[in-house]
Design a protein around this motif. Sequence first.
Motif, PDB file in Angstrom:
ATOM      1  N   MET A  31      11.340 -30.451  56.168  1.00  0.00           N
ATOM      2  CA  MET A  31      12.448 -30.703  57.093  1.00  0.00           C
ATOM      3  C   MET A  31      13.795 -30.374  56.468  1.00  0.00           C
ATOM      4  SD  MET A  31      11.031 -33.073  59.655  1.00  0.00           S
ATOM      5  CE  MET A  31      11.388 -34.799  59.423  1.00  0.00           C
ATOM      6  N   CYS A  32      13.804 -29.833  55.285  1.00  0.00           N
ATOM      7  CA  CYS A  32      15.058 -29.529  54.572  1.00  0.00           C
ATOM      8  C   CYS A  32      15.856 -28.482  55.343  1.00  0.00           C
ATOM      9  CB  CYS A  32      14.726 -29.006  53.178  1.00  0.00           C
ATOM     10  SG  CYS A  32      16.181 -28.456  52.263  1.00  0.00           S
ATOM     11  N   SER A  33      17.150 -28.718  55.489  1.00  0.00           N
ATOM     12  CA  SER A  33      17.976 -27.761  56.227  1.00  0.00           C
ATOM     13  C   SER A  33      18.559 -26.684  55.312  1.00  0.00           C
ATOM     14  CB  SER A  33      19.099 -28.494  56.971  1.00  0.00           C
ATOM     15  OG  SER A  33      19.809 -29.307  56.069  1.00  0.00           O
ATOM     16  N   ILE A  58       9.104 -25.251  51.031  1.00  0.00           N
ATOM     17  CA  ILE A  58       9.825 -25.634  49.830  1.00  0.00           C
ATOM     18  C   ILE A  58      11.275 -25.943  50.172  1.00  0.00           C
ATOM     19  CG2 ILE A  58      10.616 -24.747  47.596  1.00  0.00           C
ATOM     20  CD1 ILE A  58       7.906 -23.105  47.614  1.00  0.00           C
ATOM     21  N   GLY A  59      11.722 -27.127  49.777  1.00  0.00           N
ATOM     22  CA  GLY A  59      13.078 -27.570  50.113  1.00  0.00           C
ATOM     23  C   GLY A  59      14.040 -27.400  48.962  1.00  0.00           C
ATOM     24  N   CYS A  60      15.289 -27.895  49.176  1.00  0.00           N
ATOM     25  CA  CYS A  60      16.331 -27.796  48.154  1.00  0.00           C
ATOM     26  C   CYS A  60      16.118 -28.832  47.068  1.00  0.00           C
ATOM     27  CB  CYS A  60      17.703 -27.984  48.798  1.00  0.00           C
ATOM     28  SG  CYS A  60      18.015 -29.679  49.377  1.00  0.00           S
ATOM     29  N   GLY A  61      15.380 -29.880  47.375  1.00  0.00           N
ATOM     30  CA  GLY A  61      15.095 -30.918  46.393  1.00  0.00           C
ATOM     31  C   GLY A  61      16.158 -31.993  46.298  1.00  0.00           C
ATOM     32  N   ALA A  62      17.294 -31.794  46.959  1.00  0.00           N
ATOM     33  CA  ALA A  62      18.425 -32.709  46.759  1.00  0.00           C
ATOM     34  C   ALA A  62      18.844 -33.459  48.023  1.00  0.00           C
ATOM     35  CB  ALA A  62      19.623 -31.929  46.228  1.00  0.00           C
ATOM     36  N   CYS A  63      18.518 -32.932  49.201  1.00  0.00           N
ATOM     37  CA  CYS A  63      19.025 -33.532  50.443  1.00  0.00           C
ATOM     38  C   CYS A  63      18.189 -34.771  50.804  1.00  0.00           C
ATOM     39  CB  CYS A  63      18.988 -32.499  51.570  1.00  0.00           C
ATOM     40  SG  CYS A  63      17.324 -32.140  52.164  1.00  0.00           S
ATOM     41  N   PRO A  64      18.665 -35.589  51.757  1.00  0.00           N
ATOM     42  CA  PRO A  64      17.909 -36.796  52.117  1.00  0.00           C
ATOM     43  C   PRO A  64      16.462 -36.495  52.542  1.00  0.00           C
ATOM     44  CG  PRO A  64      20.114 -36.901  53.035  1.00  0.00           C
ATOM     45  CD  PRO A  64      19.964 -35.524  52.434  1.00  0.00           C
ATOM     46  N   ALA A  65      16.238 -35.404  53.297  1.00  0.00           N
ATOM     47  CA  ALA A  65      14.866 -35.079  53.718  1.00  0.00           C
ATOM     48  C   ALA A  65      13.991 -34.796  52.500  1.00  0.00           C
ATOM     49  CB  ALA A  65      14.879 -33.870  54.660  1.00  0.00           C
ATOM     50  N   CYS A  66      14.492 -33.992  51.583  1.00  0.00           N
ATOM     51  CA  CYS A  66      13.714 -33.663  50.381  1.00  0.00           C
ATOM     52  C   CYS A  66      13.469 -34.914  49.537  1.00  0.00           C
ATOM     53  CB  CYS A  66      14.437 -32.607  49.550  1.00  0.00           C
ATOM     54  SG  CYS A  66      14.350 -30.955  50.268  1.00  0.00           S
ATOM     55  N   ARG A  67      14.510 -35.747  49.391  1.00  0.00           N
ATOM     56  CA  ARG A  67      14.344 -36.941  48.552  1.00  0.00           C
ATOM     57  C   ARG A  67      13.337 -37.904  49.165  1.00  0.00           C
ATOM     58  NH1 ARG A  67      19.983 -36.930  48.005  1.00  0.00           N
ATOM     59  NH2 ARG A  67      20.124 -38.922  49.088  1.00  0.00           N
TER      60      ARG A  67
HETATM   61 ZN   LIG Z   1      16.465 -30.356  50.999  1.00  0.00          ZN
END
Ligand SMILES: [Zn+2]
Length: 351
Positions: free
Chosen positions: A117-119, A102-111
């Motif tokens: 791959m979210c950092s 589960i990512g942050c939803g906002a970073c380039p990887a998530c988008r």
């Molecule tokens: Zn992210």
Amino acid sequence: MSPWRRQSLVAYGQPLCETIAACPTPRGSEVLVRVACCGVCHSDLHVQDGYFALGAGKQLDITKDRALPFTLGHEIAGTIEAVGEQAGGAVIGRRVAVYPWIGCGACPACRAGNENMCSANHHLGVIADGGYASHVLVPHPRYLLDYAPLSPAFAGPLMCSGLTAYAALKRIADRAERGPVLLVGLGGVGMMGLALARALFAEPPIVADIDAGKRQAALAAGAARAFDPSDPQARRAVMAVTGGVLAACDFVGSDKSLQFTTGVLARGGKVVVTGLLGGNFSIAAAMIAIKAMTIEGTLTGSLAQAHELLDLARSAKITPIPTRERPFEEAQAALDDLRAGRVVGRTVLSA
Ligand SMILES: [Zn+2]
Ligand SMILES: [Zn+2]
């Protein structure tokens, strides 16, 4: 509210122990899942250690990422027990596998759809409390995937070992049309890779592992040939059979495994590395160009790939890998067995 029983990491490098807290109440889009099964993964050992071995005595410290006590486990299947007021679509009683990356939803990887791959991620069992527990709190119902008619003990591990193997194989799919792929390392991910490669590719893969029992299990599961990379003749034997391998997955990720895997590549060959065992790999720089070699890493897989994989598994073309079920109270013993290399296939903790 029922108690929240966890097999907790209370200190790095120390055995897990049971902790009991009040079960969290899901708020907003959150969903509380009662855990039926949670797979035991090699990466859990690194989190328990608190570092990755980088070779030459160097370590990558990963203790800053989480608060203790912490619950490991990211290969989760269970039943929805409670839902927040904005968790539309999550129905109590639904049996689900949990996508843990589960990512942050906002970073380039998530988008781009690559939450794995979210950092700034909230990966379950790595950063956020995971599934070695009676319950796991999931931030949104989009991470819950129906797994029927598969068993929970099969569906949970699909979210990590299955997904990792699937994402790696997709990266060599074009080359797999031109010859058998080589799978190096026949632990849980490697055996899953073997089952998936049998479903995805026309030719059965060849495999390599230093453990005779694992080679035997792989041959029984449909590998065309099995090699022992610790045998000094192994490289020559692979070259004799294949003329050089165009596509390989290295599920070990050690200096020794990568020496072997890159050493048997044909010109234009590619190795996808998923393993995290450690060490310090070196290669004659000119060989990268001379062999037109590609070395690519991959880290688990995306939510979209998790859906693809469950569809593939449901189509009944995947043979479940050997799986041992143990009670949650044996979590530490299961980790010890994994660390000692005593496990063939997958271990799943079951409620
Ligand atoms: Zn992210
Ligand atoms: Zn894993």
